[in-house]
Design a protein around this motif. Structure first.
Motif, PDB file in Angstrom:
ATOM      1  N   LYS A 368     100.765  68.285  87.826  1.00  0.00           N
ATOM      2  CA  LYS A 368     101.039  67.089  87.015  1.00  0.00           C
ATOM      3  C   LYS A 368      99.809  66.690  86.197  1.00  0.00           C
ATOM      4  O   LYS A 368      98.712  66.575  86.725  1.00  0.00           O
ATOM      5  N   GLY A 369     100.008  66.484  84.905  1.00  0.00           N
ATOM      6  CA  GLY A 369      98.931  66.026  84.040  1.00  0.00           C
ATOM      7  C   GLY A 369      97.902  67.077  83.684  1.00  0.00           C
ATOM      8  O   GLY A 369      96.849  66.745  83.125  1.00  0.00           O
ATOM      9  N   HIS A 370      98.216  68.344  83.940  1.00  0.00           N
ATOM     10  CA  HIS A 370      97.249  69.422  83.688  1.00  0.00           C
ATOM     11  C   HIS A 370      96.763  69.432  82.247  1.00  0.00           C
ATOM     12  O   HIS A 370      95.587  69.707  81.968  1.00  0.00           O
ATOM     13  N   ASP A 371      97.652  69.121  81.293  1.00  0.00           N
ATOM     14  CA  ASP A 371      97.305  69.223  79.873  1.00  0.00           C
ATOM     15  C   ASP A 371      97.226  67.868  79.186  1.00  0.00           C
ATOM     16  O   ASP A 371      97.174  67.797  77.948  1.00  0.00           O
ATOM     17  N   THR A 372      97.238  66.784  79.961  1.00  0.00           N
ATOM     18  CA  THR A 372      97.256  65.447  79.363  1.00  0.00           C
ATOM     19  C   THR A 372      96.104  65.235  78.387  1.00  0.00           C
ATOM     20  O   THR A 372      96.313  64.831  77.231  1.00  0.00           O
ATOM     21  N   LEU A 373      94.888  65.484  78.821  1.00  0.00           N
ATOM     22  CA  LEU A 373      93.717  65.229  77.967  1.00  0.00           C
ATOM     23  C   LEU A 373      93.754  66.064  76.700  1.00  0.00           C
ATOM     24  O   LEU A 373      93.522  65.560  75.594  1.00  0.00           O
ATOM     25  N   MET A 374      94.073  67.344  76.849  1.00  0.00           N
ATOM     26  CA  MET A 374      94.072  68.236  75.686  1.00  0.00           C
ATOM     27  C   MET A 374      95.152  67.844  74.682  1.00  0.00           C
ATOM     28  O   MET A 374      94.910  67.826  73.466  1.00  0.00           O
ATOM     29  N   ILE A 375      96.337  67.496  75.173  1.00  0.00           N
ATOM     30  CA  ILE A 375      97.423  67.122  74.261  1.00  0.00           C
ATOM     31  C   ILE A 375      97.088  65.819  73.539  1.00  0.00           C
ATOM     32  O   ILE A 375      97.333  65.689  72.322  1.00  0.00           O
TER      33      ILE A 375
END
Length: 400
Positions: A368-375
């Protein structure tokens, strides 16, 4: 083929099975899928069974490969600007929430298409947006009941029964991916978006009726409903000396060969079994003969015997024996990888082959949230804005 959707971004507002099946398939064709997941997590993370970390059931792992994961609380007012940017960024929006819930979030098809007529919006729902069932909640077993799937067992065995897998979710998910592909092709031609609706009840009822409306497909009916071959109580895997075997016999030469191979030559001249038409008339009697136990030989011995006379036959697998099947092992359907949280896990590749190459398995199902920052960065938010978004709990990020 596996790059056909390269450059297409899909905003995935789905969970559990039917939606993830559709977006998994689209990712196989090269689409970039951004899965939006609530902080509590997709229900299938736990509903699909145990895992070493407790966060990725086997089912979740298999259905969510190749997707980026943005953990977002859609109910937070601070999430509105994020979803607005996501919708503008993506080509396709796919959701399987109840229509009224989507409307409350401002993510219904009318709102989005009024702002973005060029977008493709796909809604998978239990019962569509019209009719007396519209908006009702549902799950796969409920759909198996109302679509008549469970009732087929009632015709055969005297009581209804569910298929012991989420058959409606898988079938509708695959159909949805095809419908979205068609809408994407149409957009390339016309430049126009589309609202694609896939009601699960109608879809599965269509499957059942296409096959089992049968003699009542005519006006007036020429007989009862149901494919009587499939509904015969003898239409089951057949017991052998050491297990079960599955086979089907349809043509006259196959029938003759089967009767000889199973030492029932006295039936070769029985008029009930000498043609397709006569076997259809005496279907119950034929299937009783065909379904009788074959206890004199092992499964493998019967496989050798039946295959020698060109009768389609295979062992009746359990899940444990299926993963050991020599054919599946030789074509490498299963492999393994190391997941960052779950350790060594099984990978199931796509079964579709194009020009001698299977679809790539793509990345593992993300925490969960693995790509949150990058997106969020790709959407144009700066570090200060991202920190504020995380602080308000509108979005969550994966922490090792």
């Amino acid at each position: 083929m596996f790059e056909a959707l390269k450059g297409i971004k899909i905003l995935d507002l789905t969970s559990v099975v039917v939606g993830p099946v559709a977006t998994w398939r689209l990712s196989q064709y090269g689409a970039e899928v951004i899965k939006i997941e609530h902080p509590t997590g997709d229900l299938m993370r736990g509903l699909g069974g145990k895992s070493p970390s407790g966060q990725h059931s086997g089912t979740y792992l298999h259905l969510n490969r190749g997707k980026r994961n943005l953990c977002l609380d859609l109910k937070s007012p601070y999430a509105n600007s994020i979803t607005e940017k996501l919708i503008g960024w993506c080509d396709v929006v796919i959701a399987n929430m109840r229509p009224d819930a989507l409307e409350r979030l401002g993510l219904g098809p009318k709102v989005i298409q009024s702002k973005h007529p060029e977008k493709i919006y796909c809604l998978i729902s239990g019962y569509g947006t019209e009719g007396p069932y519209a908006g009702l909640p549902t799950y796969d077993s409920v759909l198996q009941g109302v679509s008549g799937i469970a009732g087929l067992s009632q015709l055969r065995d005297g009581k209804p029964a569910y298929v012991p897998m989420l058959i409606c979710d898988h079938v509708v998910g695959e159909i949805t991916s095809g419908a979205i592909m068609a809408a994407i092709i149409d957009r390339f031609k016309t430049g126009k978006g589309a609202f694609v609706e896939v009601p699960m009840f109608e879809t599965m009822a269509t499957f059942v009726l296409q096959e089992h409306l049968a003699q009542k497909s005519f006006e007036p009916p020429v007989g009862p409903v149901g494919d009587l071959r499939l509904l015969s109580p003898h239409n089951q895997p057949v017991k052998t000396k050491d297990g079960y075997i599955s086979f089907t016999i349809n043509t006259d030469p196959q029938v003759q060969a089967f009767l000889k191979a199973t030492d029932r030559s006295e039936l070769l001249n029985d008029p009930r079994f000498q043609s397709v038409a006569s076997r259809a008339e005496f279907v119950n009697e034929w299937f009783e003969v065909r379904g009788a136990a074959l206890l004199t030989k092992t499964t493998q011995e019967w496989l050798n015997t039946l295959r020698a006379v060109d009768i389609p036959a295979m062992p009746c697998h359990t899940i444990d024996s299926l993963v050991k099947d020599p054919h599946l092992n030789q074509v490498n359907l299963l492999s393994s990888e190391n997941h960052p949280l779950e350790g060594k896990t099984v990978v199931i590749r796509s079964s579709i082959k194009n020009n001698g190459r299977y679809a790539p398995v793509n990345s593992f199902a993300q925490p969960k949230g693995h790509d949150t920052l990058m997106i969020l960065k790709e959407l144009g938010y700066n570090e200060k804005e991202i920190a504020e978004i995380i602080d308000t709990k509108a979005a969550y990020t994966y922490e090792v």
